[in-house]
Enzyme design. Structure first.
Site, PDB file in Angstrom:
ATOM      1  N   LYS A 185       0.825  -1.202   0.000  1.00 35.77           N
ATOM      2  CA  LYS A 185       0.000   0.000   0.000  1.00 35.77           C
ATOM      3  C   LYS A 185       0.871   1.269   0.000  1.00 35.77           C
ATOM      4  O   LYS A 185       2.061   1.203   0.300  1.00 35.77           O
ATOM      5  CB  LYS A 185      -0.943  -0.007   1.217  1.00 35.77           C
ATOM      6  CG  LYS A 185      -1.841  -1.246   1.289  1.00 35.77           C
ATOM      7  CD  LYS A 185      -2.667  -1.479   0.038  1.00 35.77           C
ATOM      8  CE  LYS A 185      -3.887  -2.365   0.226  1.00 35.77           C
ATOM      9  NZ  LYS A 185      -3.690  -3.817   0.252  1.00 35.77           N
TER      10      LYS A 185
HETATM   11  C1  LIG Z   1      -5.062  -4.606   0.865  1.00 33.37           C
HETATM   12  C2  LIG Z   1      -6.520  -4.563   0.803  1.00 33.37           C
HETATM   13  C3  LIG Z   1      -7.336  -5.088   1.817  1.00 33.37           C
HETATM   14  C4  LIG Z   1      -6.821  -5.880   2.964  1.00 33.37           C
HETATM   15  O1  LIG Z   1      -5.798  -5.304   3.670  1.00 33.37           O
HETATM   16  P1  LIG Z   1      -4.792  -6.257   4.496  1.00 33.37           P
HETATM   17  O2  LIG Z   1      -3.994  -5.279   5.281  1.00 33.37           O
HETATM   18  O3  LIG Z   1      -3.993  -7.018   3.486  1.00 33.37           O
HETATM   19  O4  LIG Z   1      -5.599  -7.149   5.344  1.00 33.37           O
HETATM   20  C5  LIG Z   1      -8.704  -4.932   1.715  1.00 33.37           C
HETATM   21  N1  LIG Z   1      -9.251  -4.305   0.670  1.00 33.37           N
HETATM   22  C6  LIG Z   1      -8.516  -3.805  -0.334  1.00 33.37           C
HETATM   23  C7  LIG Z   1      -9.197  -3.092  -1.449  1.00 33.37           C
HETATM   24  C8  LIG Z   1      -7.124  -3.929  -0.311  1.00 33.37           C
HETATM   25  O5  LIG Z   1      -6.415  -3.444  -1.324  1.00 33.37           O
END
Ligand SMILES: *Cc1c(COP(=O)(O)O)cnc(C)c1O
Length: 382
Positions: A185
């Site tokens: 992210k």
């Molecule tokens: C990354 C992501 C998640 C989940 O996040 P985690 O930290 O991996 O549990 C949920 N929704 C979207 C759209 C994502 O990109």
């Protein structure tokens, strides 16, 4: 000429100062939830207009516990998009509720808000909009619908840290807002996430959901009135987040300039469908995702392999999730959400991250052209 190193589609940027600060946490004797988590919660709260923010160990946990906070469970329907990371719908199943998908808008690739409103039933309790690639869902229309039908919203803003809706930061507005700090992210804590809440009561209830339902008493005793999960963040992770927070504006600005370079240098004769240009600069360019030409449907693997051979990583975010076996088993089928299926079958994620150089975009664009010409001529010969 030296051969440039392999360029992945994304890579976290952790600076030496942050590494030193993580080392200090490790040496401190306090490595789980502690002062760094409190400092990160305070910094995020300040960023989002003083709203309460609570950290957890993943974006998935913040979504799931956000739904539990809204008391959503068996018999309830939650409307979301089929074009997201599967966590978005898995959390609905986790709380015992029913995920209801509606198709996406072909331009923004986010949930189609007309289709969303049409899918509301008396059982609908909540909406989970997803800001795919960091491009925000229209918050004005979304909340007009939510208010009209008295629905909770748990925004899946996993990808939209630093995005805004008409100048208001995502996180500063809306109902519950969930972020992920997964390694890929825009802002990472390696693994982690947070939920932005509406008031102190919600924040306290969320703290219990986050850690075994425990309520501490001033005399050292404790009580547990209801179930709670185990989803607290560690100070090791929070120290990474604090380091990232110093850089996030620069990271996102650089991502915007890289996206602009893609639009400038892209060979339009290749027949890809480019993402929305985002002239209003609402997004954070979490990903750059052209859609392969339709003649390439079924041959995405060949494109990815050929790009890899040229030294470039290509991701897929995401195949339409209603076509996964576990969702087909719930009755979803091919043809249910044709736009999401088409985008999911053709999407490719090209390299875009804060550590890329200005010339890297040109290199990717030239590789895409070369790969497409060779795949097309291979097709012609076959
Ligand atoms: C990354 C992501 C998640 C989940 O996040 P985690 O930290 O991996 O549990 C949920 N929704 C979207 C759209 C994502 O990109």
């Amino acid at each position: 000429m030296t051969h440039p190193a392999f360029l992945p589609f994304t890579r976290p940027m952790i600076d030496e100062q942050t590494i030193d600060e993580v080392a200090q946490v490790l040496r401190s004797g306090w490595i789980t939830t502690g002062p760094k988590c409190l400092a990160l919660e305070a910094a995020l709260s300040e960023r989002w207009g003083g709203r309460p923010v609570r950290l957890v160990n993943s974006g998935t946990a913040s979504l799931e516990l956000g739904l539990r906070l809204c008391d959503i469970g068996p018999g309830d329907e939650v409307i979301t998009t089929p074009l997201s990371w599967v966590a978005t719908a898995n959390v609905v199943i986790a709380v015992g509720a029913t995920p209801v998908f509606v198709d996406i808008d072909p331009v923004t690739r986010n949930i189609d808000l007309d289709a969303l409103e049409a899918a509301i039933t008396p059982r609908t309790r909540a909406l989970i909009p997803v800001d795919l690639a960091g491009l925000p869902v229209d918050r004005d229309r979304l909340y007009a619908i939510a208010r009209k039908h008295q629905l909770r919203v748990v925004e899946d803003a996993a990808q939209s840290f630093g995005s805004n809706w008409r100048g208001d930061a995502i996180g500063a507005i809306g109902d519950l807002v969930s972020f992920s700090f997964h390694a890929n992210k825009n802002l990472t804590t390696s693994e982690g996430g947070c939920l932005v809440l509406n008031n102190a009561d919600e924040a306290r209830a969320f703290e219990r959901l986050r850690l075994q339902g425990v309520v501490r008493h001033p005399d050292g005793g404790m009580d547990v009135e209801a179930w709670g999960s185990k989803a607290n963040m560690t100070d090791v992770a929070a120290a990474i987040g604090l380091g990232q927070l110093r850089k996030i504006e620069a990271f996102n600005q650089h991502r915007r300039s890289l996206a602009a370079a893609y639009f400038d240098q892209w060979d339009r004769s290749l027949d890809f469908d480019l993402p929305e240009r985002d002239e209003a600069e609402h997004g954070n360019w979490h990903m750059f995702q052209p859609l392969l030409p339709r003649r390439m449907i079924g041959r995405r693997g060949a494109f990815i392999e050929a790009m890899k051979a040229q030294g470039f990583g290509v991701g897929v975010h995401y195949p339409a999730m209603h076509l996964f076996s576990a969702f087909r088993a719930k009755g979803f089928n091919e043809g249910d959400f044709p736009v999401a299926e088409d985008v999911g079958a053709r999407t490719v994620t090209l390299p875009l991250f804060a550590g890329m150089g200005a010339d890297d975009v040109g290199r990717v664009c030239r590789a895409v052209s070369a790969v497409m010409h060779s795949l097309d001529s291979g097709e012609a010969r076959a």
